[in-house]
Design a protein around this motif. Structure first.
Motif, PDB file in Angstrom:
ATOM      1  N   LEU A 100       0.845  -1.191   0.000  1.00  7.47           N
ATOM      2  CA  LEU A 100       0.000   0.000   0.000  1.00  7.47           C
ATOM      3  C   LEU A 100       0.889   1.253   0.000  1.00  7.47           C
ATOM      4  N   TRP A 111      -4.318   3.931   5.605  1.00  6.17           N
ATOM      5  CA  TRP A 111      -4.847   2.652   5.145  1.00  6.17           C
ATOM      6  C   TRP A 111      -5.601   1.904   6.234  1.00  6.17           C
ATOM      7  N   LYS A 113      -8.592   1.702   7.156  1.00  2.00           N
ATOM      8  CA  LYS A 113      -9.882   1.090   6.811  1.00  2.00           C
ATOM      9  C   LYS A 113      -9.753  -0.014   5.764  1.00  2.00           C
ATOM     10  N   VAL A 114      -8.567  -0.141   5.185  1.00  2.00           N
ATOM     11  CA  VAL A 114      -8.358  -1.132   4.126  1.00  2.00           C
ATOM     12  C   VAL A 114      -7.522  -2.311   4.616  1.00  2.00           C
ATOM     13  N   GLU A 115      -6.493  -2.004   5.368  1.00  2.00           N
ATOM     14  CA  GLU A 115      -5.522  -3.021   5.789  1.00  2.00           C
ATOM     15  C   GLU A 115      -6.135  -4.257   6.465  1.00  2.00           C
ATOM     16  N   ILE A 118      -7.828  -6.786   4.006  1.00  2.00           N
ATOM     17  CA  ILE A 118      -6.890  -7.401   3.078  1.00  2.00           C
ATOM     18  C   ILE A 118      -5.990  -8.398   3.810  1.00  2.00           C
ATOM     19  N   HIS A 169      -2.221   5.445  -3.987  1.00  2.00           N
ATOM     20  CA  HIS A 169      -3.209   6.524  -3.940  1.00  2.00           C
ATOM     21  C   HIS A 169      -2.577   7.839  -4.378  1.00  2.00           C
ATOM     22  N   GLU A 308     -10.093   5.604  -0.395  1.00  2.00           N
ATOM     23  CA  GLU A 308      -9.765   4.540   0.549  1.00  2.00           C
ATOM     24  C   GLU A 308     -10.325   4.804   1.936  1.00  2.00           C
ATOM     25  N   PRO A 312     -13.975   2.533   1.528  1.00  7.66           N
ATOM     26  CA  PRO A 312     -12.963   1.464   1.619  1.00  7.66           C
ATOM     27  C   PRO A 312     -13.462   0.138   1.063  1.00  7.66           C
ATOM     28  N   ASP A 313     -14.788  -0.080   1.108  1.00 10.30           N
ATOM     29  CA  ASP A 313     -15.334  -1.333   0.605  1.00 10.30           C
ATOM     30  C   ASP A 313     -15.020  -1.528  -0.878  1.00 10.30           C
ATOM     31  N   VAL A 315     -12.461  -0.190  -2.541  1.00  9.20           N
ATOM     32  CA  VAL A 315     -11.021  -0.430  -2.654  1.00  9.20           C
ATOM     33  C   VAL A 315     -10.691  -1.873  -2.266  1.00  9.20           C
ATOM     34  N   ILE A 316     -11.274  -2.329  -1.178  1.00  7.90           N
ATOM     35  CA  ILE A 316     -11.034  -3.702  -0.709  1.00  7.90           C
ATOM     36  C   ILE A 316     -11.476  -4.720  -1.758  1.00  7.90           C
TER      37      ILE A 316
END
Length: 325
Positions: A100, A111, A113-115, A118, A169, A308, A312-313, A315-316
């Protein structure tokens, strides 16, 4: 290093949003890899030259390539020499390492909300470039080539092997593309999140000085923040994006280009300039997508520059779709 503090994350996200608005308004601030040719070993067959006795061909036993255990432990620490420490964070486990890459001035906390999502499917690494987050200060002028090369060295130093799926990003998008170009044999996918086009700095700096505050802010960005002496990363923005145009193809590496439908620009900017800049951005997204023969563009409604954080959904889902089954 201790895990990220929630208050710190919230504070940094707030800063990133404010910074992102200025950067997006003022700049949306945020090679070809040498494929390792496999050497094929020929097994020589020894045959006796005697007319009466022929020996059987010699055989060689080839041991299977040992499987290297992939990392599973959490890393959240400063790495490197005292004068050039870089903060890196890796969590989760899997057969792919998702890298990322934050935008201009961003860091690992962007990140948050993404990490976690994933990390349930793959190994995930993020880092603070020198001059950002908790990393040490930048000590020399950089470009996206510099950043991508140093990122690969960092991953090697901490023992995080490929294959890599790189996610960038804003300005980090150009770094992700450069990384994929330089290390194509190690990259299985690229995801760009509202990535600034290679033409963006030039387009922004072409806004005429009409006496408005918006135009003045953009001109200030062009004569200050875009110079290596005007930002904490020491990024030479104009040179960095000029070099990014050297990447003309990523072949068939799967690529997803996620972009906001509505462009956030400085309030008070002339209407014709809003139209021109929005067009430049949209064309730029298509140019990113054309780098790969296996790409698609994902437009996102109701979002700011930080998709993101806003969605975030999405992106995920897009990152997950590029992970091997």
């Amino acid at each position: 290093m201790a895990p990220m503090n929630t208050n710190t994350i919230t504070s940094r996200q707030s800063l990133h949003r404010r910074f992102g608005a200025v950067v997006l308004g003022a700049a949306l601030l945020s090679a070809t890899a040498c494929s390792n040719n496999s050497a094929t070993d020929a097994l020589d067959t020894a045959v006796a030259t005697s007319t009466t006795v022929a020996t059987a061909p010699s055989t060689t036993t080839i041991s299977p390539t040992p499987t290297v255990a992939r990392p599973t432990e959490t890393i959240d620490q400063l790495v490197g020499a005292e004068s050039a420490r870089v903060h890196v964070r890796c969590v989760g486990q899997g057969d792919t390492t998702v890298v990322l890459i934050a935008g201009f001035g961003g860091d690992t906390t962007g990140w948050v909300k993404v990490e976690p999502a994933i990390a349930t499917r793959a190994r995930v690494c993020s880092y603070d470039r020198p001059g950002t987050g908790t990393s040490g200060p930048a000590t020399s002028t950089t470009t996206f080539v510099t950043q991508a090369t140093e990122l690969r060295e960092l991953l090697s130093t901490i023992g995080e092997p490929g294959p890599y799926l790189v996610v960038g990003h804003s300005f980090g998008g150009a770094e992700a593309v450069t990384f994929a170009s330089l290390f194509a044999d190690e990259v299985i996918g690229v995801v760009l999140i509202d990535a600034s086009p290679t033409t963006w700095p030039t387009a922004l700096c072409a806004v005429p000085d009409d006496g408005s505050q918006a135009a003045a802010m953009l001109h200030g960005t062009c004569t200050d923040s875009f110079l290596p002496t005007g930002n904490s990363e020491h990024l030479d923005v104009f040179t960095a994006f000029a070099k990014a145009t050297d990447v003309v193809t990523l072949g068939s590496i799967p690529m997803t280009v996620i972009s906001a439908v509505v462009r956030t620009l400085p309030e008070g900017l002339a209407a014709n300039e809003v139209v021109r800049l929005t067009h430049a951005w949209d064309v730029g997204q298509q140019q990113w997508a054309r780098l790969s023969t296996a790409s698609h563009v994902v437009p996102v409604e109701n979002t700011g520059h930080h998709i993101e954080l806003d969605h975030p959904d999405i992106v995920i889902d897009e990152i997950t779709s590029l992970l091997p089954a």
